[in-house]
Design a protein around this motif. Sequence first.
Motif, PDB file in Angstrom:
ATOM      1  N   SER A  11       2.469   4.354  -7.516  1.00  0.00           N
ATOM      2  CA  SER A  11       1.534   4.136  -6.463  1.00  0.00           C
ATOM      3  C   SER A  11       1.111   2.814  -6.138  1.00  0.00           C
ATOM      4  O   SER A  11       1.086   2.418  -4.957  1.00  0.00           O
ATOM      5  CB  SER A  11       0.166   4.893  -7.323  1.00  0.00           C
ATOM      6  OG  SER A  11      -0.226   5.877  -6.490  1.00  0.00           O
ATOM      7  N   CYS A  41       4.908  10.492  -3.140  1.00  0.00           N
ATOM      8  CA  CYS A  41       4.400   9.393  -2.642  1.00  0.00           C
ATOM      9  C   CYS A  41       5.348   8.831  -1.530  1.00  0.00           C
ATOM     10  O   CYS A  41       4.785   8.411  -0.494  1.00  0.00           O
ATOM     11  CB  CYS A  41       4.513   8.162  -3.919  1.00  0.00           C
ATOM     12  SG  CYS A  41       3.152   8.591  -4.765  1.00  0.00           S
TER      13      CYS A  41
ATOM     14  N   HIS B 168      -4.406   6.054  -5.766  1.00  0.00           N
ATOM     15  CA  HIS B 168      -3.669   6.656  -6.818  1.00  0.00           C
ATOM     16  C   HIS B 168      -4.073   7.991  -7.407  1.00  0.00           C
ATOM     17  O   HIS B 168      -3.406   8.963  -7.493  1.00  0.00           O
ATOM     18  CB  HIS B 168      -3.451   5.729  -8.151  1.00  0.00           C
ATOM     19  CG  HIS B 168      -2.797   6.319  -9.259  1.00  0.00           C
ATOM     20  ND1 HIS B 168      -1.382   6.629  -9.098  1.00  0.00           N
ATOM     21  CD2 HIS B 168      -3.090   6.532 -10.526  1.00  0.00           C
ATOM     22  CE1 HIS B 168      -1.120   6.960 -10.164  1.00  0.00           C
ATOM     23  NE2 HIS B 168      -2.101   6.656 -11.167  1.00  0.00           N
ATOM     24  N   ARG B 171      -3.396  10.840  -4.944  1.00  0.00           N
ATOM     25  CA  ARG B 171      -2.091  11.299  -5.073  1.00  0.00           C
ATOM     26  C   ARG B 171      -1.835  12.183  -6.096  1.00  0.00           C
ATOM     27  O   ARG B 171      -1.253  13.240  -5.881  1.00  0.00           O
ATOM     28  CB  ARG B 171      -1.182  10.050  -5.029  1.00  0.00           C
ATOM     29  CG  ARG B 171      -1.140   9.241  -3.600  1.00  0.00           C
ATOM     30  CD  ARG B 171      -0.284   8.269  -3.587  1.00  0.00           C
ATOM     31  NE  ARG B 171      -0.387   7.207  -2.572  1.00  0.00           N
ATOM     32  CZ  ARG B 171      -0.707   6.039  -2.487  1.00  0.00           C
ATOM     33  NH1 ARG B 171      -0.728   5.353  -3.625  1.00  0.00           N
ATOM     34  NH2 ARG B 171      -0.667   5.321  -1.476  1.00  0.00           N
TER      35      ARG B 171
END
Lengths: 179, 205
Positions: A11, A41, B168, B171
């Motif tokens: 990330s 991602c 983060h 996600r």
Amino acid sequence: MFCSIHKWLISRAVDSKKQIPAFTKRHLGRCDSCREFAQLCGSLKQRFTHDTSAILEGYNKAIDQKVISALPEIKESRSTLSRPGLVPNLFSKRTFLVPSLVAASLVLVISISILFLTLPRSKEVNSLANISDLFNRIYPARILEKAESPLEKEYTELKETIKSTAEFLISRLDVRLGQ
Amino acid sequence: MDKVIILKDLSDEELAADTAAGSRSSFEELISRYSPRLFYFLRYKTASDQNVEDLIQETFLKAFRNIGRFDPKRKFSTWLYTIAARQAVSLYRANKTKKPSLVPMASSQDPQEIVIQKQESQNLWILAGKLSQKEYKALWLYYAEDMPVKNIAEIMKKKKVTVRVLLHRARINLAKKLDKSVYSESFVGENPAEHKFSFSEIGEI
């Protein structure tokens, strides 16, 4: 346990547009979960961009008209030479500030004069008269007269100018005054 | 007609400067550019579409009144979104409205509508609407507005690292909500399990 660290590093790499650390790359080779997360991602940018345009298509444009009609009226074609960003604000502030400042100063002057006239004068106030006496002693009348001399001088000059103009006109037009 | 073309060619910051100089039509162009985006940015936080409309109106009115304070060196989108976020927080605090869901309700048994709803539910933003407010906001600003983390931090009044953590978490939670068939859509025709990972596919990494 290590997967959460690797996912964080993936990330972080996306956000900072940097490379994934080598040990995470090695981990991705043997961890399905992290590999799928990395794939997600990587595809998110493209998918979100696509879905954004899809979702925006469903927007009701009537809201725009509602917002536009709610805007306050402004004067069109204001000079583009004026500094952008300052004109509307200063303009509105000036129109509001100047009258209020004048009103405030008037109120202040009136209230001070009322206070000065109505309140009994203390010794300190009375001492103003003594100051006036002292002033007269330091600056005698002659000096004060001199201070007024520019006005007098102008007056005299004006008188002389009128007199000479009259004389000139008399001589040119041959007017016989007093005859 | 010429003016419309010129306005469309101008950047947001140029339009804002033009508005500050007295052009109403420039601000109308900004409204048409940003109102749909603000709608979906604010929709999460408020209970009804009516509230969102009111918020958009308030945001643009505030922006219009204070356009003189906007520094054209800064990004207009950051400035506008900051106003919108503050307006939303104020309204949310005042009303304490319950979180709406962006997921369409299955109110009909019509097969055609069910198909449409299924298609809509595959939109990632619908899924993102199930995340927390902060995560949704961070995702919207990052992906829909293409804003750098620094600007998102400014709008959300958070540290940069906090925004990175939010992204983060978003996600991770999104990955949990997505079933494999949805998020491995980009690998249609391949078995995701057999797919050989290549870093070139992850464009930004």
